[in-house]
Design an enzyme around this catalytic site. Structure first.
Site, PDB file in Angstrom:
ATOM      1  N   GLU A  96       0.822  -1.354   0.157  1.00  0.00           N
ATOM      2  CA  GLU A  96       0.068  -0.134  -0.153  1.00  0.00           C
ATOM      3  C   GLU A  96       0.864   1.317   0.089  1.00  0.00           C
ATOM      4  O   GLU A  96       0.526   2.106  -0.783  1.00  0.00           O
ATOM      5  CB  GLU A  96      -0.984   0.036   1.071  1.00  0.00           C
ATOM      6  N   HIS A 100      -9.689  -5.777  10.474  1.00  0.00           N
ATOM      7  CA  HIS A 100      -9.828  -5.403   8.884  1.00  0.00           C
ATOM      8  C   HIS A 100     -10.893  -4.272   8.909  1.00  0.00           C
ATOM      9  O   HIS A 100     -11.338  -3.783   7.970  1.00  0.00           O
ATOM     10  CB  HIS A 100     -10.095  -6.615   8.174  1.00  0.00           C
TER      11      HIS A 100
END
Lengths: 512, 512
Positions: free
Chosen positions: B247, B309
């Site tokens: 990311e 998450h």
């Protein structure tokens, strides 16, 4: 020892399209011991690799095990479909047939596997009993050490741990809170062996080295003249960890001793780099771990390093993390109290946000005691008869500014209350009546001053109050020039509408 | 090509205490071409290395140049002191003496250096003139392509670029905004060649692949059956980038084409992982770059993956970044408008925050048009005579919830206004009168509903309003179970004090 399941398929694709490195060679280059197992179904080869890894004591081992995702599935073997989704009833059936496994019942544990797991439970019980026996013998032989262990494991601090915490004399020139923090840490550490930590290559700037308490190192022998040495031995008794330029890893590493128990670990870097370690900070809060994060160089006032290094939104972004307590002390004595709060915490981590620049050490004979920090916000200077018509609020380096502004405004006949608000979370945890005592609902004229984004401050200034903040990125210049250009001066504070109770203007969109 | 200055000293220490890897071997393992230069003062060796790196066209080159920090300084050579601090007047003097350099004047540019730099300026002017000549020839030979370039470089979109943007029919079951986003992206991409991007290994989940527009790859030859293929050719014309599970790198990479101009690049991942890429997102805003970030799986409603998450604070933390526009659309049609806003932006990046779960596609014949998203917040359902006694506000997936609640409350005779508020930044940029038209100051009864932390919402609900939020971490369960347990149901909304204008309770600490 680390087992790497090398199945060469990720959620979206085969690894061949984005991950072409030689994994073993990369870890060899890091100095690891690497072992490849060609077939993840070859139990003998895996066993041999585990034994080889155990035998290697000087280096960590990476065992790269070649496996196949969806192994045995006729249609999903080695495919991305086997990563994120269940195989489904039909494909499970086909897979069992293909592997020669009974298709019924759906959840089958065969006898040899059951026996193996049951035996593990018995072995575990035996191991636990043996351990308990050794602990009892240890307690008999070393009662003092056992006492210390019994105290440390649940996170208790030893009696008298804060005896040497310094008090700082009033001083208009003052010292940076990072420097005060360093003095407090070093006064406390000899009495609190649970302290262990370091910085991501910034000790000389974060002032977080525990001097003469040694450096954590696998091999003895480096000498104290080594650059970066904290003084004392270089071995596993050393309490200073050298993380290198690795904030994310530091955040993950300090979580380890905190999860184990018996330690109150800490990590340190500049506040701007807290962005690099939000994932491990968040994981610690999810687990209720007790870590202390020391983030220095806390605003545009860090100066010439410029906007890439000047935190603007990081303070607010940390406050958004559930469970975490963020404290931004105003001066040296608030910093000492902040460290007490940080060490006394249990199932949460504490972030200390500290200045690079000197901050006046407030004269506590004139103002309220720094211990008020424990309540998150406290009245530093009150209006006559505790009847304010205006409340000035600030955290950290801006508290000195509102103190000076308050004194000027009082001279102009305005009844000002001056509130130091180092921690939203500590304040929000107070009973409503105690919060109302600090910020009385009847006083609508409020001005909050903080050298960061205003997001969230509306909670404390209400709808007609104002926030003096920084809503854009910083710039590269000496600290005093920046503070002037960004409006952080006594003149600017006093000139604000929000600092004049007779000039209140409702923020229109917000209901008033 | 990358030059690595290997001086083996960091801010805090020698690298030997925290950085023992074999740097060249590590980059060899990555597949780079590595070249070591043993002496950073050997200009011939550096020149040879640069030539070798230029000659290597298949791999990136890393040139490791061994240097000495504070070179020539008698007392600071190879020392940490030379990293963070100036040498100082005396040491500069000693260093000049040691290197045989004139000690006066303090800033001396000797004639050969001056001539060299001046020649560079002349060479640059010649190169620019030659370039301009080639561009003029190009424009003559390829007027259409030159037109396209002239339009793309400053960030203009081609005429008719949004002709194919779908409209979505009202549908109570609806679709996930991530799925709607994928449809919009794929409808727009063929007409907007400036679009280029991908996900950090999550295409099948983020729905961000540009189908049949090829995959960016240095070597042609992979075929479209390769797992992860977006369809079309694998070569430098491919518009899908495969970032892998990276990311931070994705955030940095997309900034490149944005800085170059001619592209509106995008990156995509789950909202939770935005934490991994805050530094490059922030850098883009510092530089005023136009990037689009697609962050899906935007709340606890992502379900079974659990609290690691489930983003809770990430939405708020992104809103804290200066310059950035964050948009959380409520349904498929708001998603389409959000993409228009995202592509039409110029000197700022836009974050789209999208749901994993299906959201009802609102019936725009009954409610206000989705184009209201452009204003950041708009009245979706109004009270009779536009005279609300209560305002419900929500973003994204919670808009459907307040729509249902509003209809029930209206049935109970409460004059409710229902506001969709997909973007704080777009709303805050409106003139005061337009903001007041949506959120009239006279209406104090307000309830904001958002499945994330409340921080910052006080700005819009005022002091007596309420925020229905998530102030702790998520949990692992199916989405509908979680939403019920966390109180995101029509019953809960309607039962809130904040949803009852006759039961208003001031938040005491906040002035009212």
């Amino acid at each position: 020892m680390c087992l790497y399941e090398d199945n060469r398929v990720t959620l979206a694709a085969g690894t061949d399209i984005s991950f072409t490195e030689d994994r073993a060679a990369r870890f060899d280059a890091y100095g690891w011991h690497t072992i490849a197992v060609a077939d993840g179904n070859d139990l003998g080869a895996i066993d041999a690799a585990l034994c080889a890894a155990r035998a290697e004591t000087a280096r960590p081992s990476l065992i790269l095990v070649r496996t196949h995702i969806g192994y045995g599935s006729p249609n999903k073997h080695d495919s991305v479909e086997a990563h994120g989704s269940p195989l489904g009833v039909d494909e499970v059936h086909l897979t069992k047939q293909n592997l020669g496994w009974p298709t019924e019942p759906p959840f089958l544990i065969q006898e040899p596997a059951l026996a193996h797991f049951r035996a593990a439970a018995e072995r575990g019980a035996r191991d636990e009993a043996a351990w308990n026996e050794r602990m009892a013998a240890y307690a008999g032989a070393y009662p003092d050490l056992e006492d210390e262990l019994a105290q440390r494991l649940p996170g208790e601090l030893p009696p008298g741990w804060d005896t040497d915490t310094p008090e700082f004399a009033a001083d208009a020139k003052g010292i940076a809170t990072r420097v005060a923090s360093g003095k407090v840490m070093n006064a406390v550490a000899p009495r609190v062996p649970a302290r262990l930590g370091g910085s991501a290559d910034l000790d000389p700037s974060t002032h977080t080295a525990l001097k003469w308490l040694g450096d954590f190192n696998p091999v003895s022998g480096k000498d104290i003249d080594t650059q970066g040495s904290s003084g004392g031995d270089w071995d596993y008794t050393g309490r200073n960890l050298h993380f290198g330029v690795r904030e994310h890893a530091m955040g993950a590493i300090v979580n380890g001793p905190a999860a184990h128990g018996g330690f109150v670990p800490y990590g340190a870097t500049y506040l701007i780099f807290s962005d690099n370690m939000r994932p491990p900070i968040r994981l610690a809060e999810l687990m209720g771990l007790h870590v202390v994060h020391v983030f220095t160089h806390d605003s545009i006032a860090l100066g010439e390093d410029g906007p890439t290094h000047q935190p603007v939104e990081q303070l607010t972004a940390l406050r958004a993390i559930p469970n975490l307590t963020v404290i931004r002390p105003a001066d040296a004595n608030e910093t000492a109290v902040a460290w007490r709060v940080a060490l006394e915490a249990r199932d949460r981590s504490v972030v200390l946000v500290l200045s690079r620049q000197n901050l006046p050490t407030l004269d506590r004979s004139r103002y309220a005691p720094a211990d008020g920090l424990r309540r998150g916000a406290y009245v530093l200077i009150d209006a006559p008869d505790a009847k304010p018509e205006l409340i000035l609020i600030a955290s950290g380096s801006e508290v000195g500014l509102i103190v000076a502004a308050a004194e000027r405004l009082q001279g102009q006949g305005i009844a000002v209350r001056c509130v130091s608000m180092p921690s939203w979370e500590l304040f929000d945890a107070l009973p409503q009546a105690e919060r109302d005592a600090v910020l009385p609902p009847s006083v609508r004229a409020r001005l909050a001053v903080e050298a960061g984004v205003a997001q969230g401050w509306r909670q404390y200034v209400g709808t007609v109050g104002e926030v003096m903040s920084v809503e854009r990125f910083g710039a590269s210049a000496p600290a005093d020039v920046l503070l002037r250009e960004y409006g952080f001066t006594v003149d600017s504070v006093c000139a604000r509408d929000g600092a004049n109770p007779r000039r209140l203007r409702p923020a229109l969109t917000v209901p008033n």
